[in-house]
Each structure stands twice: as C-alpha cells, then as structure tokens.
Design a protein around this motif. Structure first.
Motif, PDB file in Angstrom:
ATOM      1  N   ILE A 269       0.815  -1.220   0.000  1.00 36.76           N
ATOM      2  CA  ILE A 269       0.000   0.000   0.000  1.00 36.76           C
ATOM      3  C   ILE A 269       0.845   1.265   0.000  1.00 36.76           C
ATOM      4  CG2 ILE A 269      -1.975  -1.134   1.080  1.00 36.76           C
ATOM      5  CD1 ILE A 269      -1.141   0.320   3.705  1.00 36.76           C
ATOM      6  N   ASN A 270       2.150   1.125   0.200  1.00 41.91           N
ATOM      7  CA  ASN A 270       3.051   2.282   0.212  1.00 41.91           C
ATOM      8  C   ASN A 270       3.876   2.363  -1.069  1.00 41.91           C
ATOM      9  OD1 ASN A 270       2.292   3.203   2.833  1.00 41.91           O
ATOM     10  ND2 ASN A 270       3.464   1.507   3.679  1.00 41.91           N
ATOM     11  N   GLY A 271       3.412   1.709  -2.109  1.00 40.19           N
ATOM     12  CA  GLY A 271       4.140   1.677  -3.373  1.00 40.19           C
ATOM     13  C   GLY A 271       3.833   2.884  -4.246  1.00 40.19           C
ATOM     14  N   ASN A 272       3.957   2.697  -5.572  1.00 41.13           N
ATOM     15  CA  ASN A 272       3.842   3.815  -6.504  1.00 41.13           C
ATOM     16  C   ASN A 272       2.506   3.854  -7.243  1.00 41.13           C
ATOM     17  OD1 ASN A 272       4.146   1.681  -8.236  1.00 41.13           O
ATOM     18  ND2 ASN A 272       6.224   2.213  -8.884  1.00 41.13           N
ATOM     19  N   ALA A 273       1.453   3.217  -6.695  1.00 43.31           N
ATOM     20  CA  ALA A 273       0.122   3.270  -7.289  1.00 43.31           C
ATOM     21  C   ALA A 273      -0.921   3.127  -6.179  1.00 43.31           C
ATOM     22  CB  ALA A 273      -0.038   2.156  -8.318  1.00 43.31           C
ATOM     23  N   LEU A 274      -2.153   3.539  -6.483  1.00 37.12           N
ATOM     24  CA  LEU A 274      -3.251   3.447  -5.521  1.00 37.12           C
ATOM     25  C   LEU A 274      -4.273   2.428  -6.013  1.00 37.12           C
ATOM     26  CD1 LEU A 274      -3.786   7.210  -4.720  1.00 37.12           C
ATOM     27  CD2 LEU A 274      -2.652   5.500  -3.311  1.00 37.12           C
ATOM     28  N   PRO A 275      -4.918   1.647  -5.195  1.00 36.24           N
ATOM     29  CA  PRO A 275      -4.728   1.573  -3.758  1.00 36.24           C
ATOM     30  C   PRO A 275      -3.460   0.835  -3.339  1.00 36.24           C
ATOM     31  CG  PRO A 275      -6.362  -0.047  -4.415  1.00 36.24           C
ATOM     32  CD  PRO A 275      -5.963   0.724  -5.657  1.00 36.24           C
ATOM     33  N   TYR A 276      -2.840   0.106  -4.276  1.00 38.81           N
ATOM     34  CA  TYR A 276      -1.570  -0.584  -4.027  1.00 38.81           C
ATOM     35  C   TYR A 276      -0.887  -0.802  -5.370  1.00 38.81           C
ATOM     36  CZ  TYR A 276      -4.684  -4.478  -5.144  1.00 38.81           C
ATOM     37  OH  TYR A 276      -5.606  -5.291  -5.740  1.00 38.81           O
ATOM     38  N   ASP A 277       0.426  -1.058  -5.325  1.00 44.60           N
ATOM     39  CA  ASP A 277       1.144  -1.275  -6.589  1.00 44.60           C
ATOM     40  C   ASP A 277       1.296  -2.761  -6.891  1.00 44.60           C
ATOM     41  OD1 ASP A 277       3.320  -2.174  -5.099  1.00 44.60           O
ATOM     42  OD2 ASP A 277       4.526  -0.390  -5.420  1.00 44.60           O
TER      43      ASP A 277
END
Length: 93
Positions: free
Chosen positions: A9-17
């Motif tokens: 969830i802290n990656g480079n896309a929402l809601p997750y990468d």
C-alpha cells in the motif's frame, strides 16, 4: 488459512502497486489450531499453544498460551509442568 503475502500500500500506485510484501509464519511443536483459524504473516505461535476455532491471529502467541477471538488474545496458559512431563514421556496423540 495462512496468509504470508500482502499488497504494497506504500508503493507507486493506488490503492496498491504491483509489488508484494512477504512475511513468514512460524508455528511451534504441538500447536493446536481450531477449525477456520486465520493466521497473518509475521506471526509466531509458540510451542504447545492452543488457538480457538474461528480466531484471527495477527500478533505472536507465546508458548503454552491459550488464545482466541478476533483479533486473537491470550486468555489462559497451559500447565507447563504437566505439558513438559507428557512431552518427556512422548505421550503424543
């Protein structure tokens, strides 16, 4: 059920990468897991612990503990003298 993989969830896309986060689960000897227990990654369940049916384990459960609920919490302990006496006598079922 044991879930060792989770979305980032802290990656480079929402809601997750597209990456995943993996965490091991460690289950000690002679652990008794009731029916439909869910264990999340990063959890250690100590030797001789008992986890009630339907519980969701999100934190470590110490050895010889009896735990249950959502999230699972320790509410009792097994008799360590009795447990280790039976183990020494190799009284396994």
């Amino acid at each position: 059920m044991m879930i060792t993989e989770n979305h980032n969830i802290n990656g480079n896309a929402l809601p997750y990468d597209e990456t995943s986060i993996y965490k091991d689960i460690v289950i000690g000897d002679n652990v008794w897991l009731g029916s439909r227990v869910l264990i999340l990654g990063g959890v250690n369940i100590g030797e001789g612990a008992v986890v009630q049916a339907g519980s969701v384990v999100v934190r470590d459960i110490p050895a010889l503990s009896i735990a249950g609920g959502h999230p699972a919490i320790v509410f009792s302990k097994r008799d360590s003298e009795h447990y280790f006496s039976l183990k020494e006598q190799q009284k396994f079922h």
